[in-house]
Scaffold this motif. Structure first.
Motif: not given
Length: 219
Positions: A85-86, A120-123, A185-192
């Motif tokens: 996904n990244f 800053a965080t890239q995702s 908007a930015l996705y961070f993650d899924g499942t976790i």
């Protein structure tokens, strides 16, 4: 909030009364690995009111892409291709500049302007780009997970969201665009995906986390 028959927890953060930090490791450089461990390491008089996983990570829990914490960069911006996904491009970067203003930019746009950032965080992927849902999302695909991400409503308002039930990318993106009024908007993650208040983990907590976003009340 219920949106398209799916419940989510929405955290609206007013930057005039709150501040946001990123964190991933303790003073010895050991990754926290969980929101529980992160919260346990905070002093009682400076505990965050919210904490959430804030980007994808490698096997050693280091960030996959750009990561800046308190003005110090420990991960590099990535514009290459890859699996997962990244790399579902366009991906992007959430940041707060040294001027205190928040931003979410597609990776190429961030690289072009290289803003001076405090955090800053890239995702990836981007969920909403200039009021448009990510072009590669199906309207309501069959891939369903608990998902979390971040959006901007205006220069003073950052919005965190985490679904309480499995949702598609398309539905989660529309939550930010149509339900929450976020132009980007930015996705961070899924499942976790996980969310804690200053007392306990509200969602998730079983799987490890890498970068952590924490919200504090200004004193």
């Amino acid at each position: 909030m219920t949106f398209e028959n799916a419940d989510s927890i929405i955290c609206e953060i007013d930057l005039r009364s709150h501040h946001i930090e990123l964190s991933r490791a303790d003073a010895d450089g050991k990754p926290y690995g969980s929101l529980k461990a992160f919260l346990a390491a905070q002093s009682q008089d400076s505990r965050p009111i919210l904490a959430m996983n804030a980007g994808m990570y490698e096997h050693d829990l280091s960030p996959v892409g750009l990561y800046v914490e308190d003005g110090k960069q420990t991960g590099n911006l990535r514009a290459d291709d890859g699996e997962g996904n990244f790399f579902l491009k366009p991906n992007g970067v959430f940041f707060i500049g040294k001027d205190g203003l928040p931003g979410i930019l597609e990776t190429g746009a961030f690289a072009a302007v290289t803003p001076q950032v405090r955090i800053a965080t890239q995702s990836g992927p981007m969920l909403v780009i200039n009021n448009q849902v990510h072009p590669r999302f199906e309207p309501n695909g069959t891939s369903r997970f608990i998902r979390n991400g971040i959006g901007l409503r205006d220069a003073n308002t950052v919005v965190l969201a985490i679904s309480m039930v499995p949702v598609s990318f398309g539905s989660f993106a529309r939550l930010f665009k149509d339900g929450l009024g976020c132009a980007n908007a930015l996705y961070f993650d899924g499942t976790i995906s996980a969310l804690s208040n200053n007392r306990k983990t509200l969602i998730g907590g079983i799987d490890p986390v890498g970068p952590i976003i924490a919200v504090f009340e200004q004193k």
